[in-house]
Design a protein around this motif. Sequence first.
Motif, PDB file in Angstrom:
ATOM      1  N   PRO A 236       0.828  -1.212   0.000  1.00  0.00           N
ATOM      2  CA  PRO A 236       0.000   0.000   0.000  1.00  0.00           C
ATOM      3  C   PRO A 236       0.859   1.256   0.000  1.00  0.00           C
ATOM      4  O   PRO A 236       2.097   1.186   0.037  1.00  0.00           O
ATOM      5  CB  PRO A 236      -0.787  -0.131   1.309  1.00  0.00           C
TER       6      PRO A 236
ATOM      7  N   TYR B 195      -7.381   2.991   0.110  1.00  0.00           N
ATOM      8  CA  TYR B 195      -6.401   1.913   0.232  1.00  0.00           C
ATOM      9  C   TYR B 195      -6.066   1.262  -1.100  1.00  0.00           C
ATOM     10  O   TYR B 195      -6.923   1.007  -1.938  1.00  0.00           O
ATOM     11  CB  TYR B 195      -6.935   0.852   1.203  1.00  0.00           C
ATOM     12  N   ARG B 196      -4.807   1.015  -1.255  1.00  0.00           N
ATOM     13  CA  ARG B 196      -4.314   0.349  -2.459  1.00  0.00           C
ATOM     14  C   ARG B 196      -3.603  -0.923  -2.055  1.00  0.00           C
ATOM     15  O   ARG B 196      -2.988  -0.980  -0.992  1.00  0.00           O
ATOM     16  CB  ARG B 196      -3.272   1.255  -3.126  1.00  0.00           C
TER      17      ARG B 196
ATOM     18  N   THR C 253      -1.610  -3.528   6.968  1.00  0.00           N
ATOM     19  CA  THR C 253      -1.372  -3.009   5.633  1.00  0.00           C
ATOM     20  C   THR C 253      -0.310  -3.840   4.929  1.00  0.00           C
ATOM     21  O   THR C 253       0.744  -3.364   4.541  1.00  0.00           O
ATOM     22  CB  THR C 253      -0.924  -1.550   5.735  1.00  0.00           C
TER      23      THR C 253
END
Lengths: 535, 164, 493
Positions: free
Chosen positions: C109, C271-272, C293
Amino acid sequence: MRRILSQLDTRSPDFLANMAHNRGLVADLRAAQQRVRRERPQRDLDRLARQNKMFVRDRIEALLDPGTPFLELSTLAANQAYDGDVPGAGIVSGIGIVSGREVIIHADDASVKGGAWYPLSIKKIVRTLDIAIENRLPVVHLCDSAGGFLPLQAELFADRYLAGRIFRNQATLSKMGVPQVAIVLGHCTAGGAYVPALSEYNVIVRGTGAIFLGGPPLVKAATGEEVTVDELGGADVHTRISGTADYPADNERHAIAIAREIVGTFPQKLGARLAWSDPEPPAYDPAELYGIIPKDIKVQFDMREIIARLVDGSRFHEYQPAYGTTLVCGFAEIWGMTVGILANNGVLFNDSTLKGAHFLQLCDKRRVPALFLQNITGYMVGREYEHRGITKDGAKMIMAVAGLEVPKLTVVVNGSFGAGNYGMSGRAFDTRFLFIWPQSQISVMGAEQASNVLADIKVRQLARHGQNLDTAGIAAIREPILEEYRRQSSAYYSTSEIWDDGILDPFDTRNALAIALSAALNAPGGDPRYGVFRM
Amino acid sequence: MRHAFDIAGTETEVWLERARDGYRLGGDAGRALVALLHRGGNTLLSLDGGEEPVHLVLDGELIHLHVAGGHYTLRHLDPARRFADAEAGGGADAARAPMPGTVVRVDVAVGDHVATGDPLVVIESMKLETTIRAWHDGTVSAVHVTAGQSFERDAVLVTLAAEA
Amino acid sequence: MSALPFDTLLVANRGEIALRIIRTARRMGLRTVVAAHGADRGAPALDAADAVAWIEGATGVAAYLDSAQIIAAARRHGAGAIHPGYGFLSENATFARAVAAAGLVFVGPTPEAIDLMGDKIRARSFVADRGFPVAPSATEDEDPGTFLDRARALGGPLLVKPSAGGGGKGMRIVRDMALLEQEVAQARSEGQRYFGDGRLYVERFVEQPRHIEVQVMGDAHGTVVHLGERECSVQRRFQKIVEETPSPVLTFEERQRICETAAGIARAAGYRNAGTVEFIYGRGDFYFLEMNTRLQVEHPVTEMVTGTDLVEMQIRVAAGESLGVSQADIRHEGHAIELRVYAESAARGFTPTTGRVLALRQPGGEGVRFDQGVAEGQRITTAFDPMLAKLVVHGPDRATAIARARRALANTVLLGCETNIAFLDRLLAHPAFAAGEVHTGWLDAEPALAAEPVPSAAIRLKLAAIAALATRAIRDDADAVPALHAAIGAWRN
């Protein structure tokens, strides 16, 4: 080889009566053996426990390879001596397998009179070592003896085959290249100290084992020196300082484990790791032996019936079946090992005697051990036979027996009387092993005959001094003589005096012979040669 | 006296007897006709006729094995060593100097875990260097000498405590 | 699918996850480099990678935390992207920034998301402010002076947690309010010691809570999907041991709510890449716990029920591709369970064990996946955490999955180092697990499970037989006996 065809009627009243009688004798034998092997006064067992010592039979079981047989010899030695107080003469001996090697074991039984050596104990040990020499068997000594039994020293010390012979035999074994291991599990004092010293390998238990020519009391008496057992001859002294002992052990089990390791380094018998081959048991039930042996020693039976219940597949190749029929000769196998069998079916005549001498030469030439199954009252007497040379023929048979190079084994199946004992390889003829059946009798002549002769002499002697006896009087003289004679010709007496290597349950004979044969074949003998046969 | 294995903390005596096909197992764990078979790269245990796969690896005195869905590690107890006392009288668990000499080097300290064969002390005597090695697995319980120190014959050099 | 902007991937991790990432990367046509430490000589990832970049440090762990060394290694080997795995630097925003600054792609992320969710207190506030459910709590930061009172006011029982913590470390349950003050003091000093940060917060503790987490995946184009939940309630001292999906306790409606909440949180945070939102569930209620994460250890169970490759998705997202799937495209089939195989002795308090992998046989069979972390010949030391492998098993339903898992455990062979395999089987066999009646305190309350049962007589017989047959000296003793005497047997006259 052809199978023997049994002619027995196993349902006849005679057979069944014999069966019951002989089973009873075997039960008595087993009971007697059990007592001798296991029953001890509690205080003796307590003493062993206090000293941290294992019972001799437990030591032996720990020594032997699991799943292997142990042929104990002369279990009932001294059963008719010393008021029966010295079971087994205080020694346990036998042939067993240790680390895969055939060995003979001599074990002092410290639960019997502290392991003291009585005259018969000495005889048993000497016999054990003689077997070791004759059959080239390694020896394992389990030493735990209080030394010679002083009150009877005159019977155990000075003569040629007494105590000194033990050590002479040990030295001879070493000279022959046959190894010995001694495990010192108790005190080895005076002469006894030489047992470990003359063994090529010895193990000593720290704390309980000690070796010294004189113990602390004797040393104090001799020189005034005060010294403890351990300081005088304990494990550390002999393994670290004097070099008399080779391996120190922390306890008995440790010592036995070390001894097993040592034996594991001995050379192994050639062909020992042979591929497995299934044994062929006799075609007839060996238990039927009990039914064959008659209650009365005068009653004849056919030895072939005995042979049929001893040998592999009951197969027997009879030699000269039509000639000299009172001596059955032939070849058979026992647990796969070939033997030449000589067995009595009656009195020995000229022809059977010659057949015997001839057959023995055959065995020798073929390198086949000879097995003698004795049931012999003697050679035929009488004018016809003397003229035909029965004495000469008997001599020839004895010459063959005595000169035989291949191993001889003997089983006294029933009677063993007089010169017949000689021709059929009795004790004096270096038979490698001699076993006897419970009902057997062995003496110079039959009890009845002998007691008649002796009573007769006594009666005449009394008559010369003016005493004339009636029937009852004669009977009164005769009966005790007969009793005593019977006692001294019994298997139990023979085994007590160690005239034999043990009373066997007839059923056990096959296994015993196999083990004995295997041991004997370690010394297969040299090239055949004899003295002069009086032709 | 026979071999034994430490199986889950219990000393278990075992032996084999020769039989026609394979061996007969004897001892504390019971009796059975047994054999180890090798088929197509797999090892199988044959026990009284039944067969099952086994994986096993020998690791010194240890045997690691996997059988019947479980993992086990057994320790082999040699017959002669089984019955020796770990703390035998006479200081059997101490290394003594075989002859007079000096200490070249001390390789361990008190409390060190050592395996059989690990060097403990190097001594020198008569121009010969000897390495005193651990005679069993265990812990160094005492080091009685230091480098450069001289000692007499039979002097105690190192004491080992037995494997826990 | 466009070609990736990098052709080489550096895996900055070890053990099973390194191998697992390499396998996917390889399948995608990427060249792989693995950062490895000397203590891991013989590890399977080293053979599988195209190149090995040796890293060093005062300890093995320190090497993997050496950001500069790792980036330098990536450069040296021409790696255009770095996958951090889990643990180590995977949730280190500074590292993520450094990677980007070096012109490399960080497979994970954004640093901002890591920062946000890495600070547990900040994350909690973020989530609560947006209306997502959080457990009633009190943070120290708000007002240190009233912290203890506010904590007490929540009502017990309470869970004291270090704000910089994670993975269950440093947490303590306080049931007796009289002990609150001293527990807080201890938690603070532990937080300082483990994480370099003594700040705390306190939450209402849900009795017999269940740990339910949701896998989310987002791309750089604003799409966020969830891939279902995982239940990770089987824990020992807050360390996960068994994870499964779907959770046996959730109703369909509960599942929907939790998953959509997770997706909502991820979306709200922009969020990625891969992430996991963790919740505490108890009797129909659930509260946000924290968000991880990174890719998680237990991600394979999600992969097995959804038929996806999360690492591939991670790499593609990191390469700038769009996810290419919508929520409706995510299907769930069957049930999957993961068991963590550790080098530890359950019977001796789960202390780590060491040794050498003398033999390793992976289990096979339908629905069985074995993510190995060690190879035959490899030394097991205490240089790194003791996880050796993950056994992941799928089945059409939970009971089948359990049965397959037990069979797979029985068929797993790892000799030379003691493991928790037998313990895992006992765990699976326990009626409470079979009934799905587990919670995070369940395993700690079953100390008997840790005890190694005494082998049965039947097993002892087999063990004795194998050992005897395998020992040359014992066979030699038997072979030495002459055939005659062996045939006669133990006869006495």
